[in-house]
Design a protein around this motif. Structure first.
Motif: not given
Length: 289
Positions: A106-107, A173-175, A180-182
């Motif tokens: 997603q990055l 880690a936030h990425q 998972s969607g949230s």
């Protein structure tokens, strides 16, 4: 005939869109790893020094893919260098070791500031009063495919034995969490049945950290993790990769959950500590094995 031609063209375009990125990646991975990049990793990623060769090769492959697929942007007048790109890529890819996953699918962009950067914040109190503020940050992970980092903190964190804080590990880690969607402290675990134990274990340790923060007690986990389950996951990830012996000793159940998720044991990358440091809450390290 026109409709058929249109279908053929669209099919060819789709095939090229699928094939070209894979061809570019295969070509990049086939190249020898740049010796200058290797010197950067050895200098700025302390975990790499203790890895066996198979894991070193895996990390180098992940770094090559990260550098190919992600765009780096220097901010506030920062001139990006290869050292910055490679250091950030290598620290971020520590989180992907042993995990059959895309390299942060997603990055797309990493924004790098020379130091702490100011971010506008809007706070609304219980009475509905809106306050505009500007907050100093070392890093931030955004849900639109961007991560923001302070190079000064990145550079210093990668060279210290068990510093306990690493902005790259934290923000990436936030990425992972958001996959998972949230962003809620529960990343994609691969199977639905794993979430029950994950929730129980991390929930208990999160509440323990909140109690420690309230009473001013300090352990292996930074009090910033008491702000939310998402921040707890990111803070615990930092400790897992940077202070694995301390985390395993003080939070063994939490440590085992992270071993199962990340599929590595970072204790293998560090010298075994000789003793706990009673004055600073850290460890006294022996020689590299």
């Amino acid at each position: 005939m026109t409709a058929l031609l249109t279908v053929c063209v669209l099919t060819a375009v789709a095939a090229l869109a699928w094939w070209v990125p894979r061809w570019r990646l295969a070509r990049a991975l086939a190249r020898p790893f740049d010796p200058a990049y290797l010197a950067v990793i050895e200098r700025n990623v302390i975990q790499y020094r203790g890895m066996p060769e198979a894991q070193r090769a895996e990390l180098r492959r992940l770094v090559q893919q990260f550098l190919l697929q992600k765009k780096f942007v220097g901010c506030d007048g920062l001139d990006l260098t290869d050292e910055m790109r490679v250091t950030i890529a290598a620290q971020a890819c520590l989180l992907l070791m042993g995990r059959p996953s895309k390299v942060y699918g997603q990055l797309h962009t990493v924004l790098v500031y020379p130091g702490a950067f100011l971010v506008p914040r809007r706070q609304v109190d219980a009475a509905g009063v809106v306050t505009e503020q500007r907050q100093d940050l070392l890093g931030e992970s955004w849900g639109d495919g961007r991560v923001v980092l302070s190079w000064d903190h990145v550079r210093r964190a990668g060279n210290e034995v068990a510093p306990g804080q690493n902005v790259v590990l934290h923000e990436f880690a936030h990425q992972l969490d958001s996959e998972s969607g949230s962003n809620n402290g529960a990343p994609w675990l691969g199977a639905r049945e794993r979430y029950r134990k994950w929730s129980q274990v991390l929930g208990r340790h999160f509440e323990q950290l909140r109690a420690e923060a309230w009473h001013g007690q300090y352990g292996v986990l930074d009090h910033y993790g008491a702000n939310s389950p998402a921040e707890f996951f990111a803070v615990a990830t930092e400790s897992f990769f940077e202070q694995p012996y301390r985390l395993a000793a003080r939070h063994p159940e939490l440590f085992e959950e992270f071993v199962a998720y990340y599929r590595v044991d970072p204790r293998d990358w560090f010298p075994r500590p000789l003793a706990e440091d009673p004055f600073h809450g850290g460890v006294v390290y022996g020689q590299w094995q």
